[in-house]
Every structure is written in structure tokens, then in C-alpha cells.
Scaffold this active site. Structure first.
Site, PDB file in Angstrom:
ATOM      1  N   HIS A 261      47.390 -21.656  27.684  1.00  0.00           N
ATOM      2  CA  HIS A 261      46.470 -21.064  28.945  1.00  0.00           C
ATOM      3  C   HIS A 261      47.515 -21.218  30.322  1.00  0.00           C
ATOM      4  O   HIS A 261      48.275 -22.436  29.726  1.00  0.00           O
ATOM      5  CB  HIS A 261      45.855 -22.079  29.408  1.00  0.00           C
ATOM      6  CG  HIS A 261      44.067 -21.518  30.311  1.00  0.00           C
ATOM      7  ND1 HIS A 261      44.709 -21.338  30.893  1.00  0.00           N
ATOM      8  CD2 HIS A 261      43.768 -20.470  29.954  1.00  0.00           C
ATOM      9  CE1 HIS A 261      43.945 -20.520  31.899  1.00  0.00           C
ATOM     10  NE2 HIS A 261      42.999 -20.883  30.772  1.00  0.00           N
ATOM     11  N   ASP A 312      39.348 -18.081  23.914  1.00  0.00           N
ATOM     12  CA  ASP A 312      39.288 -16.865  23.017  1.00  0.00           C
ATOM     13  C   ASP A 312      39.542 -17.371  21.740  1.00  0.00           C
ATOM     14  O   ASP A 312      39.328 -16.968  20.489  1.00  0.00           O
ATOM     15  CB  ASP A 312      40.452 -15.581  23.207  1.00  0.00           C
ATOM     16  CG  ASP A 312      40.180 -15.740  24.355  1.00  0.00           C
ATOM     17  OD1 ASP A 312      41.313 -15.060  25.179  1.00  0.00           O
ATOM     18  OD2 ASP A 312      39.086 -14.947  24.930  1.00  0.00           O
TER      19      ASP A 312
HETATM   20  C1  SDX Z   1      42.769 -16.461  28.901  1.00  0.00           C
HETATM   21  O1  SDX Z   1      43.723 -17.909  33.502  1.00  0.00           O
HETATM   22  C2  SDX Z   1      42.475 -17.411  32.620  1.00  0.00           C
HETATM   23  O2  SDX Z   1      42.063 -18.202  33.399  1.00  0.00           O
HETATM   24  C3  SDX Z   1      42.093 -16.416  31.468  1.00  0.00           C
HETATM   25  C4  SDX Z   1      40.899 -16.621  30.935  1.00  0.00           C
HETATM   26  C5  SDX Z   1      39.682 -17.081  31.169  1.00  0.00           C
HETATM   27  O3  SDX Z   1      38.822 -17.314  31.123  1.00  0.00           O
HETATM   28  O4  SDX Z   1      39.877 -15.236  32.118  1.00  0.00           O
HETATM   29  O5  SDX Z   1      41.044 -18.344  30.459  1.00  0.00           O
HETATM   30  C6  SDX Z   1      40.932 -16.073  29.676  1.00  0.00           C
HETATM   31  O6  SDX Z   1      43.314 -15.281  29.193  1.00  0.00           O
HETATM   32  C7  SDX Z   1      43.049 -16.919  27.905  1.00  0.00           C
HETATM   33  C8  SDX Z   1      44.228 -16.724  27.113  1.00  0.00           C
HETATM   34  C9  SDX Z   1      44.179 -15.820  26.124  1.00  0.00           C
HETATM   35  N1  SDX Z   1      45.528 -15.434  25.953  1.00  0.00           N
HETATM   36  C10 SDX Z   1      46.045 -15.777  24.388  1.00  0.00           C
HETATM   37  O7  SDX Z   1      45.560 -16.368  23.565  1.00  0.00           O
HETATM   38  C11 SDX Z   1      47.519 -15.610  24.039  1.00  0.00           C
HETATM   39  C12 SDX Z   1      48.641 -16.122  23.600  1.00  0.00           C
HETATM   40  N2  SDX Z   1      48.897 -17.023  24.588  1.00  0.00           N
HETATM   41  C13 SDX Z   1      50.248 -17.153  26.140  1.00  0.00           C
HETATM   42  O8  SDX Z   1      50.165 -15.832  25.539  1.00  0.00           O
HETATM   43  C14 SDX Z   1      50.258 -17.648  26.822  1.00  0.00           C
HETATM   44  O9  SDX Z   1      50.181 -19.103  27.026  1.00  0.00           O
HETATM   45  C15 SDX Z   1      49.505 -17.874  27.952  1.00  0.00           C
HETATM   46  C16 SDX Z   1      49.684 -16.295  28.852  1.00  0.00           C
HETATM   47  C17 SDX Z   1      47.429 -16.978  27.694  1.00  0.00           C
HETATM   48  C18 SDX Z   1      50.005 -18.449  29.121  1.00  0.00           C
HETATM   49  O10 SDX Z   1      51.046 -18.076  29.018  1.00  0.00           O
HETATM   50  P1  SDX Z   1      52.172 -19.285  30.194  1.00  0.00           P
HETATM   51  O11 SDX Z   1      51.467 -19.892  31.487  1.00  0.00           O
HETATM   52  O12 SDX Z   1      52.811 -17.933  30.972  1.00  0.00           O
HETATM   53  O13 SDX Z   1      52.740 -20.106  29.671  1.00  0.00           O
HETATM   54  P2  SDX Z   1      54.786 -19.160  28.868  1.00  0.00           P
HETATM   55  O14 SDX Z   1      54.554 -18.504  27.643  1.00  0.00           O
HETATM   56  O15 SDX Z   1      55.846 -19.500  30.254  1.00  0.00           O
HETATM   57  O16 SDX Z   1      54.655 -20.234  27.724  1.00  0.00           O
HETATM   58  C19 SDX Z   1      55.220 -21.521  27.467  1.00  0.00           C
HETATM   59  C20 SDX Z   1      56.330 -22.213  26.554  1.00  0.00           C
HETATM   60  C21 SDX Z   1      56.942 -20.510  26.249  1.00  0.00           C
HETATM   61  O17 SDX Z   1      57.972 -21.659  25.573  1.00  0.00           O
HETATM   62  P3  SDX Z   1      59.727 -21.706  25.612  1.00  0.00           P
HETATM   63  O18 SDX Z   1      59.689 -20.139  25.835  1.00  0.00           O
HETATM   64  O19 SDX Z   1      59.412 -21.803  26.969  1.00  0.00           O
HETATM   65  O20 SDX Z   1      60.407 -22.348  24.607  1.00  0.00           O
HETATM   66  O21 SDX Z   1      54.803 -22.780  25.152  1.00  0.00           O
HETATM   67  C22 SDX Z   1      54.673 -21.416  24.412  1.00  0.00           C
HETATM   68  C23 SDX Z   1      55.455 -20.230  25.526  1.00  0.00           C
HETATM   69  O22 SDX Z   1      56.376 -19.772  24.383  1.00  0.00           O
HETATM   70  N3  SDX Z   1      53.710 -20.320  24.338  1.00  0.00           N
HETATM   71  C24 SDX Z   1      53.333 -20.321  22.916  1.00  0.00           C
HETATM   72  C25 SDX Z   1      51.963 -20.121  23.285  1.00  0.00           C
HETATM   73  N4  SDX Z   1      51.355 -20.310  24.536  1.00  0.00           N
HETATM   74  C26 SDX Z   1      53.080 -20.672  25.113  1.00  0.00           C
HETATM   75  N5  SDX Z   1      53.999 -20.205  21.654  1.00  0.00           N
HETATM   76  C27 SDX Z   1      53.493 -19.720  21.146  1.00  0.00           C
HETATM   77  N6  SDX Z   1      51.916 -18.622  20.741  1.00  0.00           N
HETATM   78  C28 SDX Z   1      51.297 -19.305  21.950  1.00  0.00           C
HETATM   79  N7  SDX Z   1      50.049 -19.001  22.213  1.00  0.00           N
END
Ligand code: SDX
Length: 371
Positions: A261, A312
Site C-alpha cells: 500500500h 483487496d
Molecule cells: C488500493 O491508495 C489507496 O488508498 C488505495 C486503496 C483505496 O482504498 O483506495 O487502498 C485501494 O488500491 C489498494 C492497493 C491495491 N493494489 C495492489 O494490491 C497491487 C499490488 N501492490 C503494489 O503494486 C504496491 O504495493 C502499490 C502500488 C499498492 C503501492 O506501491 P508503492 O507505494 O508505490 O510502493 P512501491 O511499488 O514503490 O514498492 C516499494 C517496494 C518495491 O520494491 P523495490 O523496487 O524497492 O525493491 O516494495 C515492493 C516494490 O517492488 N512491492 C511489492 C509489492 N508492493 C510493493 N513487490 C511485490 N508485490 C507487491 N504487491
């Protein structure tokens, strides 16, 4: 030239005030107009939560009765909305059907361009009432089933399930659905809500802002994740396959849907409440295998990367157990978030300030056609 600082994705950047909800990652809490979402999910109907988000206070009996009457009166699909849905291919993405239907509802509304507070609230209530039939009918038509007309003797959640499945859902199912709608209703400046605020900030109408928000919610990094979670479970199959699946997924740098998140970094405050609802559904439908799979993936991914589930993650399997198609999950999220979106649209309209950030140019230097 000094390197201009860029706040990619506006991560961690406060861009305005909002009194609607408070997301607090330090305390892992979420307040809707000051009330902890867990208390609202345990004790209040989705209709009461909608009025709380829109008006700032829990409704009086008469205020709730008014909304209930308006919601029931607004449930049925308008003829031209149904005609347009029928004109769309059954293969159309259900979020595209929702987006299109909202456009038609807006075009039908003679007060669509009226920016007054009363008109805005009336539009919010109209979409709140109309979305369930759109989501329910689109799922049914994909299965070659006829429209099920709404029933006035059922509350919002009972009627949503009735229109989708053509039968009255068990109380446990209705309550789990209600809990999911309360939890999905609002979450401050998430991508789809902020999209709605940007569109509103130009003084465009509420329906335009909601169409934009639906588009943003569709993405798998946002609302589309609840569908992607179910695709993950279908791919893995059973708990015994989790480790091997995760080895491959992480080796190919896949994002594991339903985890992580942008704001919560120690777990999403809503997950325990939705997980408990999922457990009740697992018991009702006798599907311990699904819970075993979900918990095995959560445990293993947590141990390997320390990343926790977001809402989710439990919501996807819960909707699956209720009988919704996987591609219907995000439209259900939209039917819940219409309350938060429209609360923010009204707040942004009152703020009356255009949202227009800057870009730091990194293109080619100035040049001229005549050399
Ligand atoms: C919702 O914003 C809200 O409030 C949204 C929501 C709402 O109620 O409206 O809460 C609803 O959208 C929840 C999120 C649903 N999405 C997912 O489940 C998709 C998977 N999640 C990721 O794509 C990610 O966690 C995000 C997009 C949700 C958040 O990403 P950030 O804050 O941009 O963090 P990041 O992608 O920079 O990750 C930081 C690190 C990275 O590793 P490095 O590149 O630094 O080595 O953590 C890793 C990421 O690769 N990482 C993940 C991951 N989430 C973060 N790695 C694998 N799987 C994941 N799910």
C-alpha cells in the site's frame, strides 16, 4: 543546474486539506468523519455510512428514512441505460460498462450542470442508488440471464445480491457484503478519488468526475487488484503450491496483487475486519481450502518480503464465495466508493481551486525551425 526535487506519484506529498477521512499509517487506523471504520463496519448500514460521508454526521431517523426512500426509488435501470448496456458486447470489461452507464445517467440528468450543493447531493444519491442494478445486470447478461427487477422490501445490500442472483441471500452473506461496502466506501486521496478531485477542480460536473474516477479505479495497482487476487488464487490452485508459485513470481519480479500500500506500510487497517468477514463466509460455504490458500500465501510472502495484505486481498475471495464473477469485483468496489468519491467531489467544489502541478522539463533544448 541544481537537481529539482521530484515527488514521483506525489508519494507522501500533502496537497490539500480534507475533513472526510483520516488515514493514519502510524496508528494503522482509518476514521470516517472521526469514527473508526471498524466501529462503523460492526454497527452501521452502508446507507448510514453514505450519509455520514456526505454530510459529516450520522443521520437522524428521518434523514435515513429519506435516503432509504430515495435509494429505493432510484434503483431501477433507466430504459436508455439498459439499452446502451445491451448495445455493448458481452465481452466489454464491466468497469467500461459502469463508466459508460454513468455517462448516460449524467446525460439523462437535466441538473447535471447545476453546481449547487443540493443538486450535487442529489446526483450523488442518484448514482448511489443506480450503480447496483448496473453491476448486477451486466453480470447477469454475460450469463445470458434476464434482468432482475429491484425489490423495495430489501435493504441496499440485500437488494444488490437479489438483483445479481435472483434469490434472497443468507443473512451471513448480506452482512459480509455490507461490511465490504463500508470498508471500501472511502480512503482519502487514493488515485481514483484524487482523479475525481482534479476533474472537479476545473468546475467540470460531478458525472464527468465520476467517469474519470471509474477509469482510475479499474487499474490493477488500484481497484482492479481485488480481481487480480482471485486470478492469483486460481493460478496457485491450493495451499501446497504457494511456495513454488511464489518462487516463480518473485523471480520474475511480479507484483503480488492484494499486497502492499502506498500509505499503510505496516498493514492496511481494514484488513482484519474484512478477513473476519471472509472467515464467516468460508464457514458458511464450507470452503476452508480457500482460507488455507489465502493464509499460506500471506504468511510466505510476509516472511520473504515483509509486505502485508491490503483490503483487496480478503475482499476478492469474499466476493468469489458470494458468487460474483471475478470481473464484477471492481465494479462492486466502485458501487461502494461512489460515496467517498462524491463526498470528495463536493468538498473539492467548495474549495474552488484548480489542481495543476508542475513538471520539470527534461526534453531537448530550445531549437528553431529556421535553424
Ligand atoms: C488500493 O491508495 C489507496 O488508498 C488505495 C486503496 C483505496 O482504498 O483506495 O487502498 C485501494 O488500491 C489498494 C492497493 C491495491 N493494489 C495492489 O494490491 C497491487 C499490488 N501492490 C503494489 O503494486 C504496491 O504495493 C502499490 C502500488 C499498492 C503501492 O506501491 P508503492 O507505494 O508505490 O510502493 P512501491 O511499488 O514503490 O514498492 C516499494 C517496494 C518495491 O520494491 P523495490 O523496487 O524497492 O525493491 O516494495 C515492493 C516494490 O517492488 N512491492 C511489492 C509489492 N508492493 C510493493 N513487490 C511485490 N508485490 C507487491 N504487491
Amino acid at each position: 543546474m541544481t537537481e529539482q526535487e521530484i515527488y514521483k506519484g506525489l508519494a507522501g506529498v500533502p496537497v490539500d486539506y480534507s475533513a472526510i477521512s483520516k488515514v493514519n499509517p502510524e496508528t494503522n487506523s482509518l476514521l470516517y468523519r472521526g469514527y473508526p471504520v471498524q466501529e462503523l463496519a460492526a454497527q452501521k448500514s452502508f446507507e448510514e455510512v453514505a450519509l455520514l460521508l456526505w454530510g459529516g454526521e450520522l443521520p437522524s431517523e428521518s434523514e435515513l428514512a429519506d435516503l432509504v426512500a430515495q435509494e429505493r426509488a432510484g434503483r431501477a435501470l433507466a430504459d436508455n441505460v439498459r439499452a446502451v448496456i445491451d448495445a455493448l458486447p458481452k465481452s466489454a470489461h464491466p468497469m467500461d460498462v459502469v463508466r459508460t452507464a454513468v455517462s448516460i445517467i449524467g446525460a439523462n440528468d437535466p441538473d447535471a450542470e447545476d453546481p449547487s450543493a443540493d443538486a450535487e447531493l442529489a446526483k450523488a444519491k442518484a448514482l448511489f442508488a443506480a450503480l447496483p442494478a448496473i453491476v448486477a445486470y451486466d453480470q447477469r447478461r454475460r450469463h445470458g440471464l434476464e434482468l432482475v427487477e429491484p425489490r423495495d422490501d430489501l435493504d441496499y445490500s440485500q437488494n444488490f445480491l437479489w438483483m445479481t442472483f435472483g434469490e434472497e441471500a443468507a443473512p451471513e452473506v448480506v452482512d459480509a457484503f455490507r461490511v465490504s461496502m463500508v470498508l471500501y466506501a472511502e480512503h482519502s486521496f487514493n488515485a481514483s478519488t484524487f482523479t475525481a478531485r482534479v476533474i472537479t477542480s476545473t468546475t467540470a460536473d460531478l458525472y464527468s468526475a465520476v467517469v474519470g474516477a471509474v477509469g482510475a479505479l479499474k487499474g490493477a495497482l488500484h481497484g482492479g487488484a481485488n480481481e487480480a487476487v482471485m486470478h492469483t488464487f486460481d493460478e496457485i490452485g491450493e495451499a501446497a503450491n504457494v511456495e513454488a508459485w511464489l518462487d516463480d513470481a518473485l523471480a520474475s519480479k511480479k507484483k503480488i496483487m492484494g499486497f502492499g500500500h502506498r500509505v499503510y506500510k505496516n498493514g492496511d487497517s481494514r484488513v482484519p475486519t474484512m478477513h473476519a468477514a471472509l472467515e464467516r463466509l468460508v464457514e458458511h460455504y464450507d470452503r476452508p481450502d480457500l482460507l488455507e490458500l489465502a493464509e499460506a500465501l500471506e504468511k510466505s510472502f510476509g516472511e520473504r518480503k515483509g509486505i502485508k495484505p491490503n483490503l483487496d486481498y480478503p475482499a476478492g475471495p469474499a466476493y468469489h464465495l458470494m458468487g460474483f464473477d471475478t470481473q464484477t469485483f471492481t465494479p462492486i468496489f466502485a458501487a461502494a466508493r461512489i460515496t467517498g468519491w462524491t463526498a470528495h467531489i463536493m468538498e473539492q467544489a467548495a474549495a474552488n481551486s484548480l489542481i495543476r502541478p508542475l513538471a520539470v522539463y527534461n526534453g531537448v533544448d530550445e531549437r528553431h525551425l529556421d535553424g
